[in-house]
Design an enzyme around this catalytic site. Structure first.
Site, PDB file in Angstrom:
ATOM      1  N   GLU A  42       1.184  -1.355  79.781  1.00 24.25           N
ATOM      2  CA  GLU A  42       1.704  -2.290  80.792  1.00 24.25           C
ATOM      3  C   GLU A  42       3.059  -2.758  80.284  1.00 24.25           C
ATOM      4  OE1 GLU A  42       0.471  -2.837  83.669  1.00 24.25           O
ATOM      5  OE2 GLU A  42      -1.519  -1.958  83.400  1.00 24.25           O
TER       6      GLU A  42
ATOM      7  N   CYS B 147       6.343 -11.338  82.276  1.00 24.99           N
ATOM      8  CA  CYS B 147       6.661 -10.030  82.854  1.00 24.99           C
ATOM      9  C   CYS B 147       6.762 -10.162  84.370  1.00 24.99           C
ATOM     10  CB  CYS B 147       5.599  -9.022  82.475  1.00 24.99           C
ATOM     11  SG  CYS B 147       3.955  -9.680  82.700  1.00 24.99           S
TER      12      CYS B 147
HETATM   13  P1  NAD Z   1       7.793  -5.478  72.561  1.00 30.04           P
HETATM   14  O1  NAD Z   1       7.699  -4.166  73.252  1.00 30.04           O
HETATM   15  O2  NAD Z   1       8.993  -5.743  71.741  1.00 30.04           O
HETATM   16  O3  NAD Z   1       6.534  -5.655  71.579  1.00 30.04           O
HETATM   17  C1  NAD Z   1       5.202  -5.519  72.036  1.00 30.04           C
HETATM   18  C2  NAD Z   1       4.320  -5.135  70.859  1.00 30.04           C
HETATM   19  O4  NAD Z   1       4.689  -3.819  70.442  1.00 30.04           O
HETATM   20  C3  NAD Z   1       4.474  -6.033  69.643  1.00 30.04           C
HETATM   21  O5  NAD Z   1       3.214  -6.214  69.034  1.00 30.04           O
HETATM   22  C4  NAD Z   1       5.387  -5.220  68.752  1.00 30.04           C
HETATM   23  O6  NAD Z   1       5.268  -5.519  67.383  1.00 30.04           O
HETATM   24  C5  NAD Z   1       4.893  -3.813  69.036  1.00 30.04           C
HETATM   25  N1  NAD Z   1       5.822  -2.741  68.686  1.00 30.04           N
HETATM   26  C6  NAD Z   1       7.174  -2.788  68.616  1.00 30.04           C
HETATM   27  N2  NAD Z   1       7.657  -1.583  68.254  1.00 30.04           N
HETATM   28  C7  NAD Z   1       6.599  -0.752  68.104  1.00 30.04           C
HETATM   29  C8  NAD Z   1       6.448   0.616  67.741  1.00 30.04           C
HETATM   30  N3  NAD Z   1       7.478   1.374  67.475  1.00 30.04           N
HETATM   31  N4  NAD Z   1       5.200   1.128  67.701  1.00 30.04           N
HETATM   32  C9  NAD Z   1       4.116   0.376  67.991  1.00 30.04           C
HETATM   33  N5  NAD Z   1       4.201  -0.938  68.321  1.00 30.04           N
HETATM   34  C10 NAD Z   1       5.424  -1.492  68.378  1.00 30.04           C
HETATM   35  O7  NAD Z   1       7.581  -6.599  73.686  1.00 30.04           O
HETATM   36  P2  NAD Z   1       7.593  -8.184  73.504  1.00 30.04           P
HETATM   37  O8  NAD Z   1       8.982  -8.650  73.259  1.00 30.04           O
HETATM   38  O9  NAD Z   1       6.523  -8.610  72.563  1.00 30.04           O
HETATM   39  O10 NAD Z   1       7.123  -8.645  74.964  1.00 30.04           O
HETATM   40  C11 NAD Z   1       7.989  -8.755  76.039  1.00 30.04           C
HETATM   41  C12 NAD Z   1       7.891  -7.554  76.948  1.00 30.04           C
HETATM   42  O11 NAD Z   1       6.562  -7.352  77.355  1.00 30.04           O
HETATM   43  C13 NAD Z   1       8.683  -7.717  78.240  1.00 30.04           C
HETATM   44  O12 NAD Z   1       9.315  -6.509  78.552  1.00 30.04           O
HETATM   45  C14 NAD Z   1       7.610  -8.047  79.264  1.00 30.04           C
HETATM   46  O13 NAD Z   1       7.949  -7.740  80.593  1.00 30.04           O
HETATM   47  C15 NAD Z   1       6.483  -7.200  78.769  1.00 30.04           C
HETATM   48  N6  NAD Z   1       5.202  -7.694  79.255  1.00 30.04           N
HETATM   49  C16 NAD Z   1       4.560  -6.975  80.216  1.00 30.04           C
HETATM   50  C17 NAD Z   1       3.360  -7.437  80.735  1.00 30.04           C
HETATM   51  C18 NAD Z   1       2.624  -6.674  81.801  1.00 30.04           C
HETATM   52  O14 NAD Z   1       1.475  -7.000  82.083  1.00 30.04           O
HETATM   53  N7  NAD Z   1       3.221  -5.678  82.422  1.00 30.04           N
HETATM   54  C19 NAD Z   1       2.830  -8.631  80.260  1.00 30.04           C
HETATM   55  C20 NAD Z   1       3.510  -9.331  79.273  1.00 30.04           C
HETATM   56  C21 NAD Z   1       4.699  -8.851  78.779  1.00 30.04           C
END
Ligand code: NAD
Length: 539
Positions: free
Chosen positions: A299, A333
């Site tokens: 997501e 999001c």
């Molecule tokens: P992010 O993608 O930076 O991080 C999300 C998670 O992924 C964290 O735990 C992070 O440590 C991990 N991560 C980062 N790099 C990785 C890699 N290379 N391999 C595996 N894991 C890795 O996102 P964020 O800043 O934590 O959250 C904000 C984003 O999330 C926004 O884009 C928002 O729209 C989205 N979001 C979407 C929903 C939805 O339901 N669609 C809900 C909440 C947030």
């Protein structure tokens, strides 16, 4: 064996009795009793800032070679917690433990698994004020929204348990192929799931993803965001206190480059569920399965439009956009980050949107009752904000409100920015790039058709809202908009506000990989694969 009709009836009955909580994102109904208990919890949490935490694998704390300090976005001089910098070795140990625990957990009758998970929901309920207070210190979420998130997490567990129960563990008799023969469809868990969660809903999203995996009989390695590790630990604690066997749920805090990399590359991980940014989600989607297909649920981000038609109730539209654009500082999001408004009503709509925002959006310490908007999450978010405002100004944007960092008084040590409303030409990048900030851009359009076409030009397809009194416009919107979650004439939030069993939530296009929404009736099935069984009975 129940028939398909019996199951459908049972499921309908359970849905009818599934009462949503009184405190939701729509009501934000915090009572005086809630206020008192929350304020006490804030005092207690403040006194316990700066503790050292561990990772937990197979029910045992892992000693760390390196730690990191997590500071509060409300005041960067406050160290909220120290957590281990998890390593690939920690992740490997967790995967090993989850694999070892899978046989017993998946063979446990689903009703017993549900009992444990419902107890975990009770634990979260008992600890709701402390959890909400931690959320203020860790990520700057305000009182009402943090309490609503705790309730959402609780409801998510209950809803997914209900799903499992009303579908009788997803064992479904099929039509008999002949006398003395029986066929059945059985959904069975995959094995070990990696759960990778974002910082902005550190409890609800992580709990939802984990509960989906666990209730269906999978075991989990959970990597929370390093911006919200205490809430990650609190999930582990609630599950453990509820009686989850060791190894079924393992906590590994660490970076994407180490723990995240191991979770996506290790062949012993059978499924991966991720919520976060488009960039990371797409990378995981492309690299997770190599030898053969494996399920990945990702997501991702959003760039959620609100459409305001000439026939709209402008007051309703202005309040709905204000709530969706500035609730939790635009860091949802689902946040409304762009508006397409009919040319004839643009000026009046903007006037009301600015007025509502000035009246309602008080920025400050998120633990205070009157605060609508806390800080943004970190320095990188502040930098993105400043760059976006500068870009808009250089592109003939009209800044109707905000556009500055806030540093007066208590705000000086945190990441505070002003709620911002900018009118811009609609081909500007700010109509398509997700900022994840309290910044909404507005452009005028000639018709609902143009507004929908502009909305669909972004690669994202998460949420969208419309304000209109014209049934034809509303029907056109539903038929043509690219979005997994839609809202019509909603004052409580133009594009925000999902709830388990009430309004399911998931994205199309660049916003999600599966087309099946979380919080809804098609979610838990994704953690299982079907086994079709044909038995010929002996006479
Ligand atoms: P992010 O993608 O930076 O991080 C999300 C998670 O992924 C964290 O735990 C992070 O440590 C991990 N991560 C980062 N790099 C990785 C890699 N290379 N391999 C595996 N894991 C890795 O996102 P964020 O800043 O934590 O959250 C904000 C984003 O999330 C926004 O884009 C928002 O729209 C989205 N979001 C979407 C929903 C939805 O339901 N669609 C809900 C909440 C947030």
């Amino acid at each position: 064996m129940p028939t398909h009709t019996q199951i459908t009836r049972a499921s309908r009955a359970a849905r009818a009795t599934h009462k949503p909580s009184r405190l939701t994102y729509a009501t934000l109904a915090v009572t005086p009793d809630d206020d008192r208990a929350y304020e006490q919890a804030v005092v207690q949490v403040r006194a316990s800032l700066g503790q050292h935490f561990s990772n937990w694998v197979n029910g045992v704390a892992r000693t760390a070679t390196q730690e990191f300090a997590h500071t509060s976005p409300v005041n960067t001089t406050w160290i909220v917690s120290y957590f281990p910098q998890g390593t690939r070795e920690d992740a490997r140990a967790a995967i090993h433990a989850a694999r070892a625990a899978f046989a017993a957990w998946s063979q446990m009758p689903y009703r017993q698994r549900i009992k444990i998970l419902r107890r975990a929901a009770e634990m979260l309920f008992e600890r709701r004020y402390a959890l909400a207070a931690w959320m203020a210190f860790e990520i700057g979420k305000n009182r009402a929204e943090a309490l609503a998130e705790v309730f959402e997490a609780i409801e998510l567990i209950r809803y997914y348990c209900d799903q499992m129960e009303t579908q009788r563990g997803f064992v479904l008799p099929l039509g008999s192929p002949g006398r003395g023969q029986k066929t059945t469809s059985v959904l069975r868990p995959y094995g070990v799931w990696a759960v990778i969660s974002p910082w902005n809903f550190p409890l609800a999203l992580a709990v939802g993803m984990s509960a989906g995996a666990l209730v269906t009989g999978n075991t989990v390695v959970f990597k929370p965001s390093s911006e919200a590790p205490v809430l990650g630990y609190e999930i582990y604690r609630a599950l453990t206190d509820a009686g989850l066997p060791a190894g079924v749920f393992n906590l590994v805090v660490g970076s994407g480059a180490t723990v995240g990399a191991e979770l996506q590359e290790n062949p012993d991980v059978d499924g991966l569920i991720f919520t976060g940014s488009y960039t990371v989600g797409m990378q995981l989607y492309k690299t997770f399965a190599t030898q053969f297909p494996k399920p990945i649920i990702a997501e991702m981000g959003g760039k959620n439009p609100a459409i305001v038609c000439a026939s709209a109730d402008l007051d309703q539209a202005a309040e709905g956009v204000m709530r969706a654009a500035f609730g939790f500082g635009g860091q949802k999001c689902s946040a409304c980050s762009r508006v397409y408004v009919h040319r004839r009503v643009k000026d009046e709509f903007l006037r009301r949107l600015v007025a509502y925002t000035q009246q309602r959006v008080r920025v400050g310490d998120p633990t205070r009752k009157e605060t609508f908007m806390g800080p943004v999450i970190n320095q990188a978010a502040v930098n993105t904000y400043i760059a976006a405002v500068q870009d808009a100004r250089q592109s003939d944007g009209i800044v109707h409100l905000g556009g500055t960092r806030l540093t007066d008084g208590d705000l000086a040590h945190g990441y505070f920015v002003a709620p911002t409303i900018i009118e811009l030409p609609k081909n500007h990048r700010l109509f398509h790039d997700e900022l994840f900030l309290p910044l909404v851009v507005v452009a005028d359009v000639e018709s609902v058709e143009e507004a929908v076409a502009e909305s669909n030009r972004a690669m994202y397809g998460l949420c969208a809202g419309i304000y209109s009194r014209d049934q034809q416009e509303i029907a056109y919107f539903f038929d043509h908009i690219h979005a997994g979650v839609t809202y019509v004439n909603r004052r409580a939030g133009a594009t925000t506000g999902a709830w388990p069993g009430v309004n399911s939530f998931g994205g199309w296009k660049a916003s999600g990989t599966t087309g099946k929404n979380a919080l809804g009736p098609y979610y838990v099935q994704q953690f299982m694969r079907e086994q079709s069984r044909w038995i010929v009975m002996h006479e």
